[in-house]
Design a protein around this motif. Structure first.
Motif, mmCIF file in Angstrom:
data_model
loop_
_atom_site.group_PDB
_atom_site.id
_atom_site.type_symbol
_atom_site.label_atom_id
_atom_site.label_comp_id
_atom_site.label_asym_id
_atom_site.label_seq_id
_atom_site.Cartn_x
_atom_site.Cartn_y
_atom_site.Cartn_z
ATOM 1 N N HIS A 30 -7.852 -24.895 30.095
ATOM 2 C CA HIS A 30 -8.252 -26.277 30.133
ATOM 3 C C HIS A 30 -9.851 -24.469 30.009
ATOM 4 O O HIS A 30 -10.493 -24.823 28.297
ATOM 5 C CB HIS A 30 -8.712 -26.769 31.588
ATOM 6 C CG HIS A 30 -9.983 -27.229 30.983
ATOM 7 N ND1 HIS A 30 -9.942 -28.647 29.480
ATOM 8 C CD2 HIS A 30 -10.996 -27.962 31.011
ATOM 9 C CE1 HIS A 30 -11.219 -29.503 29.729
ATOM 10 N NE2 HIS A 30 -11.940 -28.237 30.296
ATOM 11 N N ASN A 31 -9.555 -23.835 30.390
ATOM 12 C CA ASN A 31 -10.364 -23.091 30.607
ATOM 13 C C ASN A 31 -10.037 -21.659 31.175
ATOM 14 O O ASN A 31 -10.507 -21.674 32.147
ATOM 15 C CB ASN A 31 -12.127 -23.738 31.123
ATOM 16 C CG ASN A 31 -13.391 -22.678 30.940
ATOM 17 O OD1 ASN A 31 -12.868 -21.629 30.503
ATOM 18 N ND2 ASN A 31 -14.835 -22.885 31.183
ATOM 19 N N ALA A 32 -10.201 -20.789 30.048
ATOM 20 C CA ALA A 32 -9.041 -19.706 30.815
ATOM 21 C C ALA A 32 -10.436 -18.398 31.162
ATOM 22 O O ALA A 32 -10.313 -18.181 32.474
ATOM 23 C CB ALA A 32 -9.036 -18.767 29.095
ATOM 24 N N ASN A 33 -12.079 -18.570 31.024
ATOM 25 C CA ASN A 33 -12.490 -18.044 31.459
ATOM 26 C C ASN A 33 -12.748 -18.441 32.833
ATOM 27 O O ASN A 33 -13.255 -17.383 33.910
ATOM 28 C CB ASN A 33 -14.156 -17.670 30.720
ATOM 29 C CG ASN A 33 -14.163 -17.607 29.669
ATOM 30 O OD1 ASN A 33 -13.317 -16.054 29.233
ATOM 31 N ND2 ASN A 33 -14.737 -17.897 28.546
ATOM 32 N N ALA A 34 -12.885 -19.692 33.400
ATOM 33 C CA ALA A 34 -12.781 -20.217 34.875
ATOM 34 C C ALA A 34 -11.864 -20.410 35.231
ATOM 35 O O ALA A 34 -11.091 -21.288 36.767
ATOM 36 C CB ALA A 34 -13.505 -21.345 34.754
#
Length: 67
Positions: A30-34
């Motif tokens: 969904h959000n690779a950075n987080a």
């Protein structure tokens, strides 16, 4: 008793019955950075004549206790 096992190495959520794997769904990024993921849990896991009366969700492998 049915329970859910989350495997973050394989990025899969398993539906378990005792020690037996019944089904699985992949986690989608969904959000690779987080490090956030999403998944689509099949409704049939929770309906029908044999639906579980109780369910345990296991987030850490060391927490799993098969009853």
């Amino acid at each position: 008793m049915a329970w859910l096992r989350l495997d973050m190495q394989k990025k899969v959520l398993y539906l378990m019955d005792g020690g037996q794997e019944l089904d699985q769904v992949p986690l989608e990024v969904h959000n690779a950075n987080a490090s956030e993921y999403r998944l689509k849990v099949p409704f049939q896991w929770f309906d029908g004549n044999d639906d579980p009366g109780a369910m345990t969700i296991v987030l850490e492998p060391s927490m799993a206790e098969v009853v």
